[in-house]
Write a protein that holds these residues in place. Sequence first.
Motif, PDB file in Angstrom:
ATOM      1  N   ARG A   1       0.823  -1.213   0.000  1.00  0.00           N
ATOM      2  CA  ARG A   1       0.000   0.000   0.000  1.00  0.00           C
ATOM      3  C   ARG A   1       0.854   1.258   0.000  1.00  0.00           C
ATOM      4  O   ARG A   1       0.412   2.317  -0.470  1.00  0.00           O
ATOM      5  N   ALA A   2       2.072   1.146   0.522  1.00  0.00           N
ATOM      6  CA  ALA A   2       3.007   2.282   0.495  1.00  0.00           C
ATOM      7  C   ALA A   2       3.765   2.376  -0.820  1.00  0.00           C
ATOM      8  O   ALA A   2       4.571   3.293  -1.007  1.00  0.00           O
ATOM      9  N   GLY A   3       3.525   1.424  -1.721  1.00  0.00           N
ATOM     10  CA  GLY A   3       4.175   1.443  -3.028  1.00  0.00           C
ATOM     11  C   GLY A   3       5.554   0.828  -3.064  1.00  0.00           C
ATOM     12  O   GLY A   3       6.271   0.963  -4.054  1.00  0.00           O
ATOM     13  N   LEU A   4       5.925   0.093  -2.017  1.00  0.00           N
ATOM     14  CA  LEU A   4       7.293  -0.409  -1.925  1.00  0.00           C
ATOM     15  C   LEU A   4       7.483  -1.790  -2.549  1.00  0.00           C
ATOM     16  O   LEU A   4       8.607  -2.286  -2.602  1.00  0.00           O
ATOM     17  N   LEU A   5       6.415  -2.427  -3.033  1.00  0.00           N
ATOM     18  CA  LEU A   5       6.556  -3.736  -3.677  1.00  0.00           C
ATOM     19  C   LEU A   5       6.744  -3.624  -5.188  1.00  0.00           C
ATOM     20  O   LEU A   5       7.013  -4.625  -5.846  1.00  0.00           O
ATOM     21  N   SER A   6       6.602  -2.433  -5.733  1.00  0.00           N
ATOM     22  CA  SER A   6       6.611  -2.298  -7.196  1.00  0.00           C
ATOM     23  C   SER A   6       7.526  -1.186  -7.686  1.00  0.00           C
ATOM     24  O   SER A   6       7.348  -0.667  -8.783  1.00  0.00           O
TER      25      SER A   6
ATOM     26  N   LEU B   1      -0.592  -7.191 -10.318  1.00  0.00           N
ATOM     27  CA  LEU B   1       0.631  -7.728  -9.721  1.00  0.00           C
ATOM     28  C   LEU B   1       1.404  -6.649  -8.978  1.00  0.00           C
ATOM     29  O   LEU B   1       2.068  -6.912  -7.969  1.00  0.00           O
ATOM     30  N   LEU B   2       1.312  -5.403  -9.468  1.00  0.00           N
ATOM     31  CA  LEU B   2       2.074  -4.309  -8.879  1.00  0.00           C
ATOM     32  C   LEU B   2       1.259  -3.472  -7.905  1.00  0.00           C
ATOM     33  O   LEU B   2       1.788  -2.548  -7.302  1.00  0.00           O
ATOM     34  N   GLY B   3      -0.022  -3.811  -7.745  1.00  0.00           N
ATOM     35  CA  GLY B   3      -0.905  -2.946  -6.979  1.00  0.00           C
ATOM     36  C   GLY B   3      -0.699  -2.956  -5.481  1.00  0.00           C
ATOM     37  O   GLY B   3      -1.201  -2.071  -4.783  1.00  0.00           O
ATOM     38  N   GLY B   4      -0.006  -3.955  -4.958  1.00  0.00           N
ATOM     39  CA  GLY B   4       0.301  -3.974  -3.536  1.00  0.00           C
ATOM     40  C   GLY B   4      -0.446  -5.010  -2.733  1.00  0.00           C
ATOM     41  O   GLY B   4      -0.021  -5.358  -1.631  1.00  0.00           O
ATOM     42  N   GLU B   5      -1.560  -5.520  -3.262  1.00  0.00           N
ATOM     43  CA  GLU B   5      -2.334  -6.511  -2.516  1.00  0.00           C
ATOM     44  C   GLU B   5      -1.903  -7.942  -2.813  1.00  0.00           C
ATOM     45  O   GLU B   5      -2.116  -8.840  -2.012  1.00  0.00           O
ATOM     46  N   LEU B   6      -1.314  -8.165  -3.991  1.00  0.00           N
ATOM     47  CA  LEU B   6      -0.907  -9.502  -4.394  1.00  0.00           C
ATOM     48  C   LEU B   6       0.575  -9.725  -4.107  1.00  0.00           C
ATOM     49  O   LEU B   6       1.366  -8.780  -4.112  1.00  0.00           O
ATOM     50  N   LEU B   7       0.941 -10.981  -3.876  1.00  0.00           N
ATOM     51  CA  LEU B   7       2.324 -11.352  -3.614  1.00  0.00           C
ATOM     52  C   LEU B   7       2.715 -12.480  -4.568  1.00  0.00           C
ATOM     53  O   LEU B   7       1.939 -13.413  -4.773  1.00  0.00           O
ATOM     54  N   GLY B   8       3.905 -12.382  -5.151  1.00  0.00           N
ATOM     55  CA  GLY B   8       4.330 -13.352  -6.150  1.00  0.00           C
ATOM     56  C   GLY B   8       5.380 -14.322  -5.667  1.00  0.00           C
ATOM     57  O   GLY B   8       6.034 -14.111  -4.634  1.00  0.00           O
ATOM     58  N   ALA B   9       5.542 -15.407  -6.418  1.00  0.00           N
ATOM     59  CA  ALA B   9       6.598 -16.394  -6.187  1.00  0.00           C
ATOM     60  C   ALA B   9       7.230 -16.737  -7.532  1.00  0.00           C
ATOM     61  O   ALA B   9       6.579 -16.641  -8.582  1.00  0.00           O
ATOM     62  N   TYR B  10       8.475 -17.165  -7.480  1.00  0.00           N
ATOM     63  CA  TYR B  10       9.261 -17.423  -8.685  1.00  0.00           C
ATOM     64  C   TYR B  10       9.703 -18.878  -8.653  1.00  0.00           C
ATOM     65  O   TYR B  10      10.390 -19.297  -7.718  1.00  0.00           O
ATOM     66  N   CYS B  11       9.297 -19.651  -9.660  1.00  0.00           N
ATOM     67  CA  CYS B  11       9.509 -21.096  -9.642  1.00  0.00           C
ATOM     68  C   CYS B  11      10.449 -21.525 -10.757  1.00  0.00           C
ATOM     69  O   CYS B  11      10.017 -21.760 -11.901  1.00  0.00           O
ATOM     70  N   LEU B  12      11.730 -21.640 -10.432  1.00  0.00           N
ATOM     71  CA  LEU B  12      12.741 -22.090 -11.381  1.00  0.00           C
ATOM     72  C   LEU B  12      13.414 -23.364 -10.885  1.00  0.00           C
ATOM     73  O   LEU B  12      13.476 -24.372 -11.597  1.00  0.00           O
ATOM     74  N   SER B  13      13.916 -23.357  -9.653  1.00  0.00           N
ATOM     75  CA  SER B  13      14.715 -24.464  -9.132  1.00  0.00           C
ATOM     76  C   SER B  13      13.889 -25.733  -8.944  1.00  0.00           C
ATOM     77  O   SER B  13      12.686 -25.680  -8.677  1.00  0.00           O
ATOM     78  N   GLU B  14      14.583 -26.860  -9.064  1.00  0.00           N
ATOM     79  CA  GLU B  14      14.006 -28.158  -8.735  1.00  0.00           C
ATOM     80  C   GLU B  14      14.985 -28.898  -7.832  1.00  0.00           C
ATOM     81  O   GLU B  14      16.158 -28.523  -7.748  1.00  0.00           O
ATOM     82  N   ALA B  15      14.506 -29.910  -7.157  1.00  0.00           N
ATOM     83  CA  ALA B  15      15.321 -30.594  -6.156  1.00  0.00           C
ATOM     84  C   ALA B  15      16.631 -31.110  -6.734  1.00  0.00           C
ATOM     85  O   ALA B  15      17.670 -31.111  -6.071  1.00  0.00           O
ATOM     86  N   HIS B  16      16.613 -31.551  -7.986  1.00  0.00           N
ATOM     87  CA  HIS B  16      17.805 -32.113  -8.625  1.00  0.00           C
ATOM     88  C   HIS B  16      18.466 -31.115  -9.559  1.00  0.00           C
ATOM     89  O   HIS B  16      19.448 -31.447 -10.218  1.00  0.00           O
TER      90      HIS B  16
END
Length: 393
Positions: free
Chosen positions: A50-55, A116-131
Amino acid sequence: MPATRTLPSPEAVDLIELTRELAGKELAPRVAEAEAEEQFPREVFRTLGRAGLLSLPYPEEYGGGGQPYEIYLQVLEEIAAVWSSVAVGVSVHALSCYALAAFGTEEQKKEWLPDLLGGELLGAYCLSEAHAGSDPGAMRTRAVRDGDGYVLNGAKAWITHGGHADFYTIMARTSDDRSHGVSCFLVPADTPGLIADPPERKMGLTGSATATVRLENVRVPARRRIGEEGQGLAIAFAGLDRGRLGIAAVGVGLAQGALDHAVRYARERETFGRPIIDHQGLAFVLADMAAAVQSARATTLAAARLGDQGLPFGSEAAIAKLVATDNAMKVTTDAVQVLGGYGYTRDFPVERYMREAKVMQIFEGTNQIQRLIISRALKNHDRGHLRVRKQEH
């Protein structure tokens, strides 16, 4: 003893002051309990949003802050000096938005990026796998075309915000081509078949949820593919350059927080009739800690300025991540030493800083991988780029 900063505009000064105020009022009172109880501070992210710090590093036309990375990274520092788990989360959220912002079509960006940039939503990044942590080309998660969409199956490991994110940027294999067989998808968290395991039990950053995310016949419309088929690794690597700078900044902030606490303690604690900071042996330790923090900050911001000017900065980002996180490990270890026996107890935060610093050397590419990137850049180096930096008035 907050960091002294040279900022390019009154707006940037106001932004840093706002961050320091929020960190002091909203983060500092909660951090010890949340980390001890391993509580994920979802409401804190809403406050920052809400303070604009996520985007901050994204265009204003889509709801972002329109700030250069040089400023965004200093905001991350200020957050990390108080609560590293939250700063890591802000960095990961920014990384999770990058694929859409940089490689999405104009239609995709207009439809999804403001949310996505509005402040209410939170993202995750899925690249790595266990192996396939340091070798994303070896990933096994697959996306199979089925009519007007894709069906995803597999598992992604070490996912920050796993189980708490509102959307996931997922890399999945669409062909067997090692270098050009991975594609990128933007997947809402409520998509059927997307399941998060219980969070990992970690040494540090216990306020940050890290989990394996399983994909069991997850159906994704083709319009949620970002970029072309097979472009996923190029998208991932471009994003990781920025993600490494984010973690470098978190490392700097964490080290700054440890230094500040150690200096305060050394001013107040007395032995042999005087503050321990007056003893040369300990004063020199603090001086080395300060030098490590300052050098890491300068290295990180130098890399950010290259990126802000549109120049290549992959090698410099790797150097910044390596220097900042190795220095954070050293500085936090020395902070424990400054406090002596008290530093080894959970009555003081420096033992937590030390535990948190360790993972900084591991995620966003281990520091051994950073050395590999740097050495390859040296092998292929031709000539430097020359550009005059515009003066800010």
